[in-house]
Design an enzyme around this catalytic site. Structure first.
Site, mmCIF file in Angstrom:
data_model
loop_
_atom_site.group_PDB
_atom_site.id
_atom_site.type_symbol
_atom_site.label_atom_id
_atom_site.label_comp_id
_atom_site.label_asym_id
_atom_site.label_seq_id
_atom_site.Cartn_x
_atom_site.Cartn_y
_atom_site.Cartn_z
ATOM 1 N N LYS A 162 6.560 -6.936 7.497
ATOM 2 C CA LYS A 162 5.994 -5.838 7.193
ATOM 3 C C LYS A 162 7.298 -4.563 7.111
ATOM 4 O O LYS A 162 7.608 -4.319 8.274
ATOM 5 C CB LYS A 162 4.830 -5.311 7.788
ATOM 6 C CG LYS A 162 4.303 -4.057 7.380
ATOM 7 C CD LYS A 162 3.039 -3.432 7.795
ATOM 8 C CE LYS A 162 2.400 -2.188 7.394
ATOM 9 N NZ LYS A 162 1.267 -1.843 8.013
ATOM 10 N N GLY A 222 0.822 -1.266 0.070
ATOM 11 C CA GLY A 222 0.130 0.025 -0.167
ATOM 12 C C GLY A 222 0.680 1.133 0.136
ATOM 13 O O GLY A 222 2.144 1.327 -0.256
ATOM 14 N N GLY A 223 0.161 2.204 0.305
ATOM 15 C CA GLY A 223 0.903 3.605 0.424
ATOM 16 C C GLY A 223 2.105 3.612 1.280
ATOM 17 O O GLY A 223 3.058 4.424 1.134
ATOM 18 N N MET A 224 1.882 2.916 2.149
ATOM 19 C CA MET A 224 2.988 3.101 3.646
ATOM 20 C C MET A 224 4.086 1.965 3.431
ATOM 21 O O MET A 224 5.173 2.088 3.618
ATOM 22 C CB MET A 224 2.048 2.848 4.811
ATOM 23 C CG MET A 224 2.065 4.435 5.621
ATOM 24 S SD MET A 224 3.412 4.993 6.150
ATOM 25 C CE MET A 224 4.220 3.676 7.255
ATOM 26 N N VAL A 226 4.032 -6.141 2.580
ATOM 27 C CA VAL A 226 3.929 -7.160 3.206
ATOM 28 C C VAL A 226 4.449 -8.486 2.573
ATOM 29 O O VAL A 226 3.674 -8.746 1.655
ATOM 30 C CB VAL A 226 2.451 -7.297 4.109
ATOM 31 C CG1 VAL A 226 2.456 -8.384 4.977
ATOM 32 C CG2 VAL A 226 2.259 -6.023 4.612
ATOM 33 N N ASP A 236 -8.950 2.929 11.022
ATOM 34 C CA ASP A 236 -9.110 2.556 9.626
ATOM 35 C C ASP A 236 -9.703 1.185 9.805
ATOM 36 O O ASP A 236 -9.233 0.039 8.832
ATOM 37 C CB ASP A 236 -7.737 2.414 8.867
ATOM 38 C CG ASP A 236 -7.833 2.429 7.459
ATOM 39 O OD1 ASP A 236 -8.830 2.837 6.893
ATOM 40 O OD2 ASP A 236 -6.993 1.774 6.656
#
Length: 906
Positions: free
Chosen positions: A132, A110-112, A115, A228
């Site tokens: 991660k 994802g954006g961050m 994994v 979230d």
């Protein structure tokens, strides 16, 4: 030229919403100028701006100059962040040894971060894990701190339904240290997919959701928010165990850190969320609390039980999604389930009616304070629902508690009921005949009391709650059903007469709201006739007289409202005088009753507006002052009532307009300024309510209009620009709302005074033509058409288009003559006609003889009512009379771009 919307630049101290609305048009103007011309124009504006506004404009212009000189495009972004080499060298990480783990394949990214599935390579155990770590593209100091914070958060969480943190470390790469977390690997599918694949029923889905709620409650008890929560962050194993993942954007509520000093990490991560599952306070970038996670759990609950988002079809675009989160009310859960594609859920929608509807609605409240305070409270109510116990979100009542008891113990209740019936049958036969008549009488009285209570609620509190949200169809059903029930009574009691009158009034009110004025008159007249007598006192409760007086006043108000809008002023005055009379009698009998004070203030306000329409300015002023005094006393006792605050501001606007017509300009501007300040405060206190934005827009327009007529043109432009901005925002929210579109046209027309643009006036004339509906005539619309016509003719003359100006003015003047003949008492209509007639005589008379004839006609109209009656005190009318007299004595010149005063009629 249309106004370009700018987003406020990011400054050390940003503007308030009110300041931004005020300065945005000026910023547009300055940015449209060449750089060398901005400073002189800013110097001109400084005469009308306060120091704070001037400093804000200077900061924005300085920031614009710096941004224009910044070399944004000279180097690639990757080179500027020194990540180009890292991005090209990272490649596939399969087989890479990270600490004691060997990466096998990427699970997702994802954006961050990304994994990876990994296995332990030192032989200590054989299980799979998830590793991660950050992508290098986001490997900044703030992102790394945010990533490390996730590790600290997960280390504090130990719960069977939260993916556990197993290990953590830093992997050394040539580009630098790469931090990573080792997490429990969950082999499962998203919770919504799992529910669909297993065809879980409603109770099974609620049970599974409770596992997730328990996990969130565990985190909240440790002062951690997830922020979230969504289906992709909740995996369910084949064994049916839910696991909550990804606390990467969680906010650690550190007790040692003051709320006023957020960390850099909080500022970086504080606004990350998934829009469809975000709470309104997240979208507004306000403080988040445990109720924020409750909102996301409510959305998740709605989606699992209905297969839909709470706002349904209102989430097609990003803008729609934002509006849905902030404004759109959620659907009823059971209604959405009944329409869903999942047949099992659709069949079980009936199980969701009542308590589950209430639980979902409470979790999805827009106001955080109105939701469940935390996940623990939400879970407690869902467990009560599963156990068929009363939930906390519904008020206790004997009937509701009994229903829940029966649902929990159906077999026992059935058996006990059968035994009790048998016992009663054996022991009660001998008493049945003797008690039959008394029992029947008691049942009848009980049913009558229940019926009276239900009718009182439906026609009272329930109707009051429907009115502010415009639910006319429900109000109509309430009135019709109540009237159908009451029509069965041959000899109605005083209570039944009151209920019947209220039902008739509701029906009349609904028809009036739909502009069916003739159809509304009949039920309101019947209601008036039912309540002609004095309120009965014998055998009635203490509050009965107040209810009777209020119903009398309401029926009289709506009869006057219909007559007022049909321009039958004598009939309207008769009805509103009765409204005042019954309110005075009510207040005399109960001097401390605030409702009576408020109703009397409303009655004075209605009579005042009626006097204002007919030019009786001194009477109007006295009545507005009386209304203002009554509302001031009521506001002191009900400080938190926004409706009273809005009415107080509204009466101030009417009073200010009256003072302006009387020629007392300084006093009028002071009162109108107070009205706008109150409207702005209301808007700030209720930012999501469109009604307060409309109230503020009208107040800004009235003040700007008054300032223009008083010669304060610079201040008028600012307030008119504010009104245009507010009405534009409202029209974008709902283009079908005719009052908002008319308000925008009215404010834009006022902006064109002085030097009208031909193109702008043609566009406004076309918009007004589209808004004009013959079935809904409006004198305000006629007066606005007259002003647009005059300004358009003025602009045409400036371009030398004499024939077009004559044609334009002739058509509108013919319409005004027809309307004025049909509305003999309407002062504004006659003043608008006189204004256009004088303009025609002064600007469009080809000969001295024709000018003299037209001037004489205008002069003659001043001798007829209502102009003659109002001439003594009406300052704008006196100006028109002076123009008419001057018109008779002057020699016409060649028609040209003269600029007569703005429309004198308000």
């Amino acid at each position: 030229m249309t106004t370009q919307a700018h987003f406020p630049p990011t400054l050390a101290a940003g503007p308030s919403p009110e300041q931004w609305l005020r300065l945005n048009p000026l910023l547009d103007e300055l940015l449209d100028l060449e750089p060398d011309a901005r400073a002189p124009r800013l110097a001109e504006l400084s005469a009308t701006l306060n120091a704070q506004d001037l400093a804000m404009l200077q900061q924005w212009l300085a920031l614009d100059a710096r941004l224009m000189g910044a070399p944004f495009m000279e180097r690639p972004a990757a080179q500027q962040t020194r990540l180009a080499e890292a991005l090209t060298e990272l490649g596939d990480l399969s087989g890479l040894q990270v600490g004691a783990y060997t990466l096998e394949r990427e699970l997702g990214s994802g954006g961050m971060g990304s994994v990876w599935l990994a296995k332990r390579s030192d032989g200590r155990f054989q299980g799979k894990v998830a590793v991660k770590f950050l992508k290098f593209g986001s490997f900044s100091r703030g992102a790394r701190a945010r990533f490390e914070r996730e590790g600290h958060i997960l280390a504090r969480l130990t719960h069977p339904h939260i993916a556990r943190l197993l290990d953590a470390g830093v992997h050394v790469l040539p580009q630098g240290g790469q931090p990573y977390l080792v997490l429990e690997y969950v082999d499962g599918m998203p919770i919504d997919t799992f529910c669909q694949a297993r065809q879980l029923d409603v109770r099974q889905r609620v049970s599974l959701l409770l596992d997730v709620i328990d996990a969130v409650a565990h985190a909240q008890q440790r002062l951690i928010l997830h922020r979230d929560i969504k289906p992709n962050n909740i995996l369910v194993t084949p064994e049916g165990q839910a696991k909550l993942l990804d606390f990467g954007i969680a906010k650690l509520q550190d007790e040692t850190q003051p709320a006023a000093a957020p960390t850099a990490l909080t500022r970086l991560a504080g606004h990350a969320f998934t829009l469809l599952y975000a709470a309104p306070e997240q979208v507004r970038q306000q403080d988040v609390t445990t109720a924020t996670d409750v909102y996301a759990l409510g959305v998740l609950m709605f989606a699992l039980l209905s297969g839909r988002h709470p706002t349904g079809d209102a989430t097609q675009s990003d803008l729609d999604q934002l509006r849905a989160v902030l404004v759109t009310p959620p659907s009823r859960l059971s209604d959405a389930a009944r329409r869903c594609d999942n047949r099992q859920l659709a069949r079980q929608a009936v199980l969701m009616r009542g308590d589950l509807d209430t639980i979902a609605a409470k979790a999805l409240k827009k106001d955080p304070a109105a939701r469940y305070p935390n996940a623990l409270a939400l879970g407690a109510d869902l467990r009560r629902w599963l156990a068929r116990e009363p939930i906390s979100a519904r008020p206790d009542s004997a009937l509701y508690t009994l229903q829940c008891f029966v649902r929990r113990h159906r077999l026992a209740v059935a058996a006990g009921s059968a035994a009790m019936l048998a016992l009663l049958g054996l022991t009660g036969v001998s008493l049945w005949q003797a008690q039959r008549a008394a029992t029947a009488e008691q049942h009848a009285q009980s049913r009558q009391r229940q019926s009276d209570a239900l009718l009182a609620y439906m026609l009272g509190d329930f109707a009051e709650r429907l009115r502010p949200i415009g639910r006319l169809e429900l109000l109509d059903q309430v009135g019709s059903q109540a009237l159908q029930h009451l029509s069965l009574q041959d000899h109605p009691s005083p209570t039944e007469r009151l209920h019947r009158a209220k039902a008739l009034t509701v029906i009349g009110e609904v028809r009036a709201g739909r502009r069916e004025l003739d159809a509304a008159r009949e039920p309101l007249t019947q209601a008036h006739q039912l309540l002609q007598d004095e309120p009965p006192s014998q055998g009635q409760p203490a509050h009965f007289a107040a209810s009777w007086r209020k119903a009398q006043g309401t029926a009289a108000f709506w009869l006057g409202h219909i007559a007022y809008h049909q321009r039958r002023f004598d009939e309207a005055e008769q009805a509103w005088q009765r409204y005042r009379s019954v309110s005075q009698q009510w207040l005399h009998a109960a001097p401390q009753d605030l409702d009576a004070q408020v109703e009397l203030a409303y009655a004075h306000n209605n009579l005042a507006s009626l006097n204002l329409e007919q030019g009786r300015l001194l009477q109007a002023e006295a009545l507005f002052q009386s209304a203002l005094q009554g509302l001031t006393r009521a506001r002191a006792a009900r400080r938190d009532d926004p409706t009273l605050q809005a009415e107080h501001s509204n009466v101030l606007s009417w009073l200010g307009s009256t003072l302006l017509l009387l020629g007392r300009h300084p006093q009028a501007l002071e009162v109108l300024g107070q009205a706008l300040s109150q409207a702005q405060a209301l808007r700030q206190a209720h930012p999501a309510d469109r009604g307060w934005l409309e109230h503020k827009a009208n107040a800004a327009y009235v003040l700007g209009d008054a300032e223009w007529r008083s010669g304060q043109h610079a201040a008028a432009r600012l307030h008119l620009a504010q009104a245009v901005a507010d009405f534009s925002a409202l029209e974008q929210l709902d283009p079908t709302r005719r009052p908002w579109s008319l308000g925008l046209v009215r404010a834009q027309t006022a902006q064109q005074r002085g030097k009208p643009s031909l193109e702008a006036m043609q566009a406004l004339a076309q918009r007004l033509q589209r808004l004009d509906k013959p079935q809904a005539p409006s004198v305000r619309l006629h007066v606005l058409r007259a002003e647009i016509s005059r300004l358009l003719a003025q602009a045409q003359l400036a371009r030398g288009q004499l024939s077009e100006a004559k044609h334009q003015l002739g058509e509108v003047l013919a319409l005004l003559n027809k309307d004025a003949a049909e509305n003999a008492q309407d002062l504004r209509l006659h003043m608008a006609r006189l204004e256009l007639s004088l303009f025609q005589a002064e600007q469009l008379s080809p000969s001295s003889a024709q000018q003299q004839q037209r001037c004489a006609t205008a002069q003659q109209s001043l001798l007829r009512a209502p102009l003659q009656n109002a001439l003594t005190h009406h300052a704008p009318l006196q100006l028109l009379a002076a123009r008419a007299q001057h018109c008779l004595t002057q020699t016409p010149s060649r028609p040209g771009p003269k600029q007569p005063p703005a429309m004198a009629s308000l």
